[in-house]
Motif scaffolding. Structure first.
Motif, short mmCIF file in Angstrom:
data_model
loop_
_atom_site.label_atom_id
_atom_site.label_comp_id
_atom_site.label_asym_id
_atom_site.label_seq_id
_atom_site.Cartn_x
_atom_site.Cartn_y
_atom_site.Cartn_z
N CYS A 100 2.70 -11.32 -3.10
CA CYS A 100 2.70 -12.83 -3.07
C CYS A 100 3.18 -13.31 -4.63
CB CYS A 100 1.66 -13.54 -2.64
SG CYS A 100 1.66 -13.41 -0.77
N GLU A 101 2.54 -12.64 -5.51
CA GLU A 101 2.54 -13.13 -6.83
C GLU A 101 4.16 -12.70 -7.31
OE1 GLU A 101 0.94 -11.96 -11.37
OE2 GLU A 101 -0.35 -11.81 -9.41
N GLU A 102 4.57 -11.51 -6.93
CA GLU A 102 6.22 -11.14 -7.27
C GLU A 102 6.98 -11.98 -6.76
OE1 GLU A 102 8.74 -7.34 -6.41
OE2 GLU A 102 6.67 -7.11 -6.33
N THR B 100 6.42 -15.20 -5.90
CA THR B 100 6.74 -16.43 -6.51
C THR B 100 7.22 -16.35 -7.92
OG1 THR B 100 4.26 -16.89 -5.76
CG2 THR B 100 4.77 -18.13 -7.45
N ASN B 101 7.15 -15.11 -8.71
CA ASN B 101 7.89 -15.03 -9.84
C ASN B 101 9.18 -14.97 -9.84
OD1 ASN B 101 5.76 -14.99 -11.31
ND2 ASN B 101 5.09 -13.00 -11.26
N GLN C 274 -5.47 -6.75 -1.90
CA GLN C 274 -4.65 -6.60 -3.22
C GLN C 274 -3.32 -6.45 -3.31
OE1 GLN C 274 -7.10 -3.63 -5.23
NE2 GLN C 274 -8.23 -5.27 -6.53
N SER D 256 -1.65 -9.79 -2.42
CA SER D 256 -1.79 -10.64 -3.40
C SER D 256 -0.61 -10.30 -4.56
CB SER D 256 -3.05 -10.47 -3.98
OG SER D 256 -3.22 -11.38 -5.13
N SER D 257 -0.47 -9.03 -4.80
CA SER D 257 0.44 -8.80 -5.81
C SER D 257 1.75 -8.91 -5.20
CB SER D 257 0.32 -7.13 -6.34
OG SER D 257 0.64 -6.39 -5.11
#
Length: 124
Positions: free
Chosen positions: A96-98, A100-101, A90, A93-94
């Motif tokens: 990677c999401e950050e 990407t943003n 998790q 994942s967070s």
């Protein structure tokens, strides 16, 4: 102290003053006794309506296939390791999401600069 009185499964726990008897169907206990409250709470739990408990039991049944002394002893460690791995995944994942943003934001900020650069190169 736990003592079995007869074959009718009469249970007596002296330390907490709880007495339960299957032969008469009566249960007498002190209402303020913490152990009695915990036992009553467990006995009154309806698993049909507890979706979180059902999900936990389903997850447990996936990797707890053999009911042996060794697996029961290692169950807590296995659950904690799986929980640790889940938390790590998790976190990744967070992260990677950050990232990407942040990349999207950087691309939006530099888009005007790229357009101007291409225009100036075309004029040159």
């Amino acid at each position: 102290m736990l003592m079995m009185a007869d074959t009718k499964a009469e249970l007596s726990i002296d330390a907490s003053n709880i007495h339960t008897s299957n032969s008469s169907g009566n249960a007498s206990s002190q209402p303020n006794n913490p152990l009695s409250r915990k036992l009553n709470k467990i006995l009154e739990t309806r698993l049909d309506n507890d979706k979180e408990m059902l999900e936990a039991l389903k997850s447990l049944s996936v990797f707890f296939t053999e009911n042996s002394l060794r697996t029961r002893r290692n169950l807590r460690g296995d659950i904690e390791r799986r929980k640790s791995v889940h938390e790590d995944v998790q976190a990744m994942s967070s992260c990677c999401e950050e990232m990407t943003n942040r990349l999207k934001a950087a691309k939006e900020q530099t888009q005007d600069l790229i357009v101007k650069t291409n225009k100036l190169q075309g004029e040159k």
